[in-house]
Design a protein around this motif. Structure first.
Motif, mmCIF file in Angstrom:
data_model
loop_
_atom_site.group_PDB
_atom_site.id
_atom_site.type_symbol
_atom_site.label_atom_id
_atom_site.label_comp_id
_atom_site.label_asym_id
_atom_site.label_seq_id
_atom_site.Cartn_x
_atom_site.Cartn_y
_atom_site.Cartn_z
ATOM 1 N N GLY A 34 50.101 80.095 -67.169
ATOM 2 C CA GLY A 34 49.231 78.967 -66.838
ATOM 3 C C GLY A 34 49.264 77.816 -67.811
ATOM 4 O O GLY A 34 48.437 76.894 -67.703
ATOM 5 N N LYS A 35 50.206 77.804 -68.752
ATOM 6 C CA LYS A 35 50.209 76.763 -69.779
ATOM 7 C C LYS A 35 50.774 75.436 -69.292
ATOM 8 O O LYS A 35 50.713 74.437 -70.017
ATOM 9 N N ALA A 36 51.311 75.407 -68.074
ATOM 10 C CA ALA A 36 51.777 74.126 -67.534
ATOM 11 C C ALA A 36 50.629 73.130 -67.426
ATOM 12 O O ALA A 36 50.828 71.910 -67.558
ATOM 13 N N ASP A 37 49.426 73.631 -67.207
ATOM 14 C CA ASP A 37 48.260 72.758 -67.048
ATOM 15 C C ASP A 37 47.907 71.993 -68.315
ATOM 16 O O ASP A 37 47.081 71.073 -68.286
ATOM 17 N N ASN A 38 48.529 72.347 -69.435
ATOM 18 C CA ASN A 38 48.263 71.650 -70.693
ATOM 19 C C ASN A 38 48.956 70.288 -70.762
ATOM 20 O O ASN A 38 48.690 69.510 -71.678
ATOM 21 N N TYR A 39 49.837 69.998 -69.791
ATOM 22 C CA TYR A 39 50.676 68.807 -69.883
ATOM 23 C C TYR A 39 50.561 67.933 -68.641
ATOM 24 O O TYR A 39 50.371 68.428 -67.530
ATOM 25 N N LYS A 40 50.708 66.621 -68.856
ATOM 26 C CA LYS A 40 50.757 65.691 -67.725
ATOM 27 C C LYS A 40 52.141 65.692 -67.082
ATOM 28 O O LYS A 40 52.282 65.492 -65.876
ATOM 29 N N PHE A 41 53.162 65.900 -67.924
ATOM 30 C CA PHE A 41 54.546 65.853 -67.443
ATOM 31 C C PHE A 41 55.290 67.084 -67.939
ATOM 32 O O PHE A 41 55.164 67.466 -69.107
ATOM 33 N N ILE A 42 56.083 67.685 -67.075
ATOM 34 C CA ILE A 42 57.011 68.741 -67.471
ATOM 35 C C ILE A 42 58.378 68.377 -66.923
ATOM 36 O O ILE A 42 58.537 68.146 -65.723
ATOM 37 N N ILE A 43 59.350 68.311 -67.817
ATOM 38 C CA ILE A 43 60.714 67.980 -67.427
ATOM 39 C C ILE A 43 61.540 69.261 -67.442
ATOM 40 O O ILE A 43 61.532 70.001 -68.427
ATOM 41 N N ALA A 44 62.237 69.517 -66.346
ATOM 42 C CA ALA A 44 63.081 70.708 -66.219
ATOM 43 C C ALA A 44 64.543 70.270 -66.215
ATOM 44 O O ALA A 44 65.118 70.050 -65.145
ATOM 45 N N PRO A 45 65.170 70.144 -67.377
ATOM 46 C CA PRO A 45 66.516 69.570 -67.462
ATOM 47 C C PRO A 45 67.597 70.526 -66.943
ATOM 48 O O PRO A 45 67.931 71.509 -67.598
ATOM 49 N N GLN A 46 68.102 70.233 -65.771
ATOM 50 C CA GLN A 46 69.159 71.060 -65.179
ATOM 51 C C GLN A 46 68.798 72.552 -65.244
ATOM 52 O O GLN A 46 69.636 73.398 -65.550
ATOM 53 N N ALA A 47 67.528 72.863 -64.955
ATOM 54 C CA ALA A 47 67.099 74.263 -64.907
ATOM 55 C C ALA A 47 67.493 74.816 -63.542
ATOM 56 O O ALA A 47 66.688 74.896 -62.616
ATOM 57 N N LEU A 48 68.747 75.177 -63.413
ATOM 58 C CA LEU A 48 69.309 75.566 -62.119
ATOM 59 C C LEU A 48 68.931 76.982 -61.715
ATOM 60 O O LEU A 48 69.093 77.362 -60.550
ATOM 61 N N HIS A 49 68.433 77.762 -62.662
ATOM 62 C CA HIS A 49 68.056 79.155 -62.379
ATOM 63 C C HIS A 49 66.707 79.437 -63.044
ATOM 64 O O HIS A 49 66.604 79.385 -64.274
ATOM 65 N N VAL A 50 65.686 79.717 -62.260
ATOM 66 C CA VAL A 50 64.379 80.096 -62.792
ATOM 67 C C VAL A 50 63.858 81.291 -62.003
ATOM 68 O O VAL A 50 64.299 81.554 -60.879
ATOM 69 N N LYS A 51 62.937 81.994 -62.588
ATOM 70 C CA LYS A 51 62.337 83.141 -61.903
ATOM 71 C C LYS A 51 61.430 82.671 -60.770
ATOM 72 O O LYS A 51 60.882 81.568 -60.813
ATOM 73 N N ASP A 52 61.259 83.514 -59.766
ATOM 74 C CA ASP A 52 60.427 83.162 -58.617
ATOM 75 C C ASP A 52 59.003 82.820 -59.043
ATOM 76 O O ASP A 52 58.392 81.881 -58.509
ATOM 77 N N GLU A 53 58.475 83.575 -60.029
ATOM 78 C CA GLU A 53 57.107 83.333 -60.473
ATOM 79 C C GLU A 53 56.982 81.956 -61.131
ATOM 80 O O GLU A 53 55.960 81.276 -60.986
ATOM 81 N N THR A 54 58.026 81.541 -61.849
ATOM 82 C CA THR A 54 58.023 80.220 -62.477
ATOM 83 C C THR A 54 58.020 79.130 -61.419
ATOM 84 O O THR A 54 57.268 78.147 -61.509
ATOM 85 N N TYR A 55 58.855 79.294 -60.414
ATOM 86 C CA TYR A 55 58.924 78.306 -59.331
ATOM 87 C C TYR A 55 57.570 78.157 -58.643
ATOM 88 O O TYR A 55 57.112 77.041 -58.376
ATOM 89 N N GLN A 56 56.908 79.274 -58.390
ATOM 90 C CA GLN A 56 55.614 79.236 -57.722
ATOM 91 C C GLN A 56 54.570 78.538 -58.581
ATOM 92 O O GLN A 56 53.791 77.697 -58.092
ATOM 93 N N LYS A 57 54.550 78.847 -59.882
ATOM 94 C CA LYS A 57 53.592 78.211 -60.786
ATOM 95 C C LYS A 57 53.847 76.710 -60.914
ATOM 96 O O LYS A 57 52.900 75.914 -60.983
ATOM 97 N N MET A 58 55.113 76.314 -60.924
ATOM 98 C CA MET A 58 55.436 74.900 -61.009
ATOM 99 C C MET A 58 55.029 74.176 -59.717
ATOM 100 O O MET A 58 54.581 73.025 -59.759
ATOM 101 N N ALA A 59 55.177 74.832 -58.581
ATOM 102 C CA ALA A 59 54.730 74.242 -57.315
ATOM 103 C C ALA A 59 53.219 74.029 -57.326
ATOM 104 O O ALA A 59 52.722 72.980 -56.892
ATOM 105 N N GLU A 60 52.484 74.995 -57.876
ATOM 106 C CA GLU A 60 51.035 74.868 -58.000
ATOM 107 C C GLU A 60 50.671 73.729 -58.946
ATOM 108 O O GLU A 60 49.716 72.984 -58.715
#
Length: 244
Positions: free
Chosen positions: A211-237
């Motif tokens: 849940g630490k994504a909520d600490n930031y206004k912006f998150i940059i994912a530089p060519q993150a071509l492979h992430v875990k399903d849980e990460t993708y879901q949290k980033m969508a939220e």
């Protein structure tokens, strides 16, 4: 397995010494190098185990140093960074100005302590022979800079405590499966943010899942071509809640 081994070592140390802080020294400048994938170092796991974030850092450029310190500080924001094998002075000539600048930059990016290493004149590697013991101007600069930092410590420590609005995603799956793309783009993104004067954090997939994504206004994912399903879901939220 390596992280589990160090956890086991600490568990046994605690049977006899319940309070002394522990550390594990790793090669810090390899964080953003593709070649490190064969070593299997889990820095995030080590940061959780240890009370001190210790590392070995040689003479590297100021941009990579700042990026590495920001990454390590992001793994354990409230634990001291300790460069326990430092080589700011290496080679036949290192200017006093360079030594002073690198020490100050380290402090402003969270480094709390440094141990400068020196090999004597019998060292076989001539690169090691030309360390600060043979460059009095560098040694003088080092000593004066540390005196200045001790005098101004109450102000210097506030710089790494500044809250960052932007974070860069450091993805272990992408580091292993698409290292050239992910690591090279991290460096380009960090450089752009750095020279715009931004305070920069890194955020890992594990931290995003916590849940630490909520600490930031912006998150940059530089060519993150492979992430875990849980990460993708949290980033969508995160995006649905207004994050960028």
């Amino acid at each position: 397995r390596l992280t589990e081994y160090f956890a086991w070592v600490k568990e046994n140390i605690r049977k006899y010494d319940p309070v002394t802080p522990v550390q594990v020294k790793h090669i810090a400048e390899a964080v953003f190098e593709e070649s490190e994938n064969i070593w299997g170092v889990d820095r995030e796991g080590l940061a959780e185990i240890c009370e001190i974030s210790a590392f070995d850092m040689a003479t590297i450029g100021p941009l990579i140093q700042a990026m590495t310190f920001d990454y390590l500080k992001s793994l354990a924001p409230y634990k001291p960074l300790f460069n326990s094998e430092c080589y700011y002075v290496r080679g036949p000539y290192t200017s006093a100005e360079k030594v002073r600048a690198l020490i100050w930059q380290g402090a402003l990016h969270g480094q709390c302590a440094t141990a400068f290493w020196h090999w004597g004149h019998t060292a076989k590697d001539l690169d090691h022979v030309n360390l600060f013991g043979f460059q009095p101007w560098a040694m003088n600069s080092m000593g004066r800079t540390f005196l200045d930092l001790n005098r101004l410590a109450e102000y210097a420590v506030e710089f790494p405590r500044e809250k960052a609005e932007v974070a860069i995603l450091f993805s272990m799956p992408s580091k292993f499966l698409s290292p050239k793309e992910h690591l090279a783009e991290i460096k380009r993104v960090y450089e752009g943010l750095f020279y715009l004067g931004n305070k920069i954090d890194f955020v890992t997939e594990k931290q995003i899942q916590q849940g630490k994504a909520d600490n930031y206004k912006f998150i940059i994912a530089p060519q993150a071509l492979h992430v875990k399903d849980e990460t993708y879901q949290k980033m969508a939220e995160y995006v649905m809640k207004g994050g960028i």
